[in-house]
Design a protein around this motif. Structure first.
Motif, PDB file in Angstrom:
ATOM      1  N   ILE A 125     -18.133  65.317   3.965  1.00 45.65           N
ATOM      2  CA  ILE A 125     -19.368  65.452   3.178  1.00 45.65           C
ATOM      3  C   ILE A 125     -19.054  65.901   1.748  1.00 45.65           C
ATOM      4  N   ASP A 126     -18.140  66.860   1.631  1.00 52.13           N
ATOM      5  CA  ASP A 126     -17.751  67.358   0.305  1.00 52.13           C
ATOM      6  C   ASP A 126     -17.136  66.244  -0.535  1.00 52.13           C
ATOM      7  N   ALA A 127     -16.280  65.429   0.075  1.00 51.15           N
ATOM      8  CA  ALA A 127     -15.627  64.328  -0.655  1.00 51.15           C
ATOM      9  C   ALA A 127     -16.656  63.295  -1.108  1.00 51.15           C
ATOM     10  N   LYS A 130     -18.509  64.693  -4.096  1.00 52.60           N
ATOM     11  CA  LYS A 130     -17.682  64.692  -5.302  1.00 52.60           C
ATOM     12  C   LYS A 130     -17.631  63.311  -5.950  1.00 52.60           C
ATOM     13  N   MET A 131     -17.625  62.280  -5.131  1.00 51.45           N
ATOM     14  CA  MET A 131     -17.555  60.920  -5.652  1.00 51.45           C
ATOM     15  C   MET A 131     -18.931  60.269  -5.777  1.00 51.45           C
ATOM     16  N   VAL A 152     -15.883  55.215  -2.978  1.00 54.78           N
ATOM     17  CA  VAL A 152     -15.741  55.482  -1.550  1.00 54.78           C
ATOM     18  C   VAL A 152     -14.267  55.627  -1.177  1.00 54.78           C
ATOM     19  N   MET A 153     -13.425  54.743  -1.714  1.00 55.21           N
ATOM     20  CA  MET A 153     -12.000  54.794  -1.384  1.00 55.21           C
ATOM     21  C   MET A 153     -11.349  56.071  -1.928  1.00 55.21           C
ATOM     22  N   ILE A 154     -11.813  56.528  -3.076  1.00 54.21           N
ATOM     23  CA  ILE A 154     -11.297  57.794  -3.606  1.00 54.21           C
ATOM     24  C   ILE A 154     -11.798  58.952  -2.748  1.00 54.21           C
ATOM     25  N   ALA A 155     -13.067  58.869  -2.308  1.00 53.45           N
ATOM     26  CA  ALA A 155     -13.593  59.905  -1.406  1.00 53.45           C
ATOM     27  C   ALA A 155     -12.767  59.967  -0.123  1.00 53.45           C
ATOM     28  N   ARG A 156     -12.376  58.805   0.400  1.00 55.45           N
ATOM     29  CA  ARG A 156     -11.526  58.792   1.604  1.00 55.45           C
ATOM     30  C   ARG A 156     -10.221  59.542   1.345  1.00 55.45           C
ATOM     31  N   ALA A 157      -9.618  59.311   0.163  1.00 57.00           N
ATOM     32  CA  ALA A 157      -8.376  60.006  -0.182  1.00 57.00           C
ATOM     33  C   ALA A 157      -8.606  61.505  -0.355  1.00 57.00           C
TER      34      ALA A 157
END
Length: 254
Positions: A125-127, A130-131, A152-157
């Motif tokens: 949720i935090d990621a 942030k994105m 989304v892909m950056i949030a996954r990272a």
């Protein structure tokens, strides 16, 4: 002078395939909270360098240490967030929501087939917040725009709460408006969250605007500690092998 242990400590690194040198005798350090861009011509070794740093390729010569450990002995890969080339190229029919995709970033933290913990859920949720993709969490990833998929892909990272984020050509196929938002988010991660940022880019304009150090890679490496003062048309011409003209009026709105 820095006395803290570097995240990456690379010494005399070389890599070759079938008697062809791709990287030759490269040495550098990357420290916590740095903001670094890597540029260079296609085939110059940028992606190969990243794959070596991530332990996906073995060097011909030289040594890589991550948080003081040899890359072959390093186990805490959750500390490194990685967004590879073409990560935004998703099949429109891929059967996964935004939340499903970001959840994948926590798999390295859990045992195989184990359920997500409350900590896992909070990190996801935090990621997404942030994105700026939390409101999209129930959308299917294949229905999103290129800029949305990028975030989304950056949030996954970010879901693994890494100390360093490595991005390989993250703006491929992303429109200019989304790129501006992307650079603003990256800078915020670096300045507010103190996450080390390393990204490969062809966007020369952003280099003079935001980053602290520039690595130019074309088999060998040149490290620029002040890109605004160091970059010149002559250096770019030598790097890319063609006559270069740099424009410094490319500003990103934050």
């Amino acid at each position: 002078m820095k006395f803290t242990l570097p995240i990456f400590d690379v010494k005399n690194l070389s890599f070759g395939v079938r008697n062809q040198n791709i990287l030759s005798n490269i040495s550098f350090e990357i420290f916590s909270a740095e903001y670094i861009a890597i540029i260079g011509p296609n085939g110059g070794g940028k992606t190969t360098l990243i794959r070596l740093l991530l332990g996906l390729e073995k060097p011909t010569n030289g040594e890589i240490r991550i948080f003081g450990k040899r890359v072959q002995d390093f186990k805490d890969w959750y500390k490194i967030g990685y967004v590879p080339q073409r990560a935004t190229h998703v099949d429109a029919n891929f059967p996964g929501s935004v939340e499903d995709v970001v959840n994948m970033g926590r798999t390295s933290q859990r045992k195989l087939f184990s359920k997500m913990s409350e900590e896992d859920k909070e990190s996801v949720i935090d990621a997404m917040h942030k994105m700026d993709v939390y409101e999209l969490k129930d959308k299917m990833i294949g229905t999103l725009s290129g800029g949305q998929r990028q975030r989304v892909m950056i949030a996954r990272a970010l879901a693994s709460k890494p100390e360093i984020l490595i991005l390989d050509e993250p703006n491929t196929g992303v429109d200019m408006v989304s790129q501006k938002k992307f650079y603003a988010l990256l800078k915020e991660l670096n300045t507010k969250e103190k996450i080390t940022i390393v990204f490969i880019t062809h966007d020369i304009g952003v280099i003079a605007d935001d980053i602290a150090r520039l690595f130019t890679i074309n088999q060998k490496a040149i490290i620029c500690n002040n890109p605004k003062e160091t970059l010149s048309c002559e250096e770019m011409s030598e790097l890319y092998g063609i006559e270069a003209h740099l424009l410094y009026n490319h500003k990103h709105e934050h």
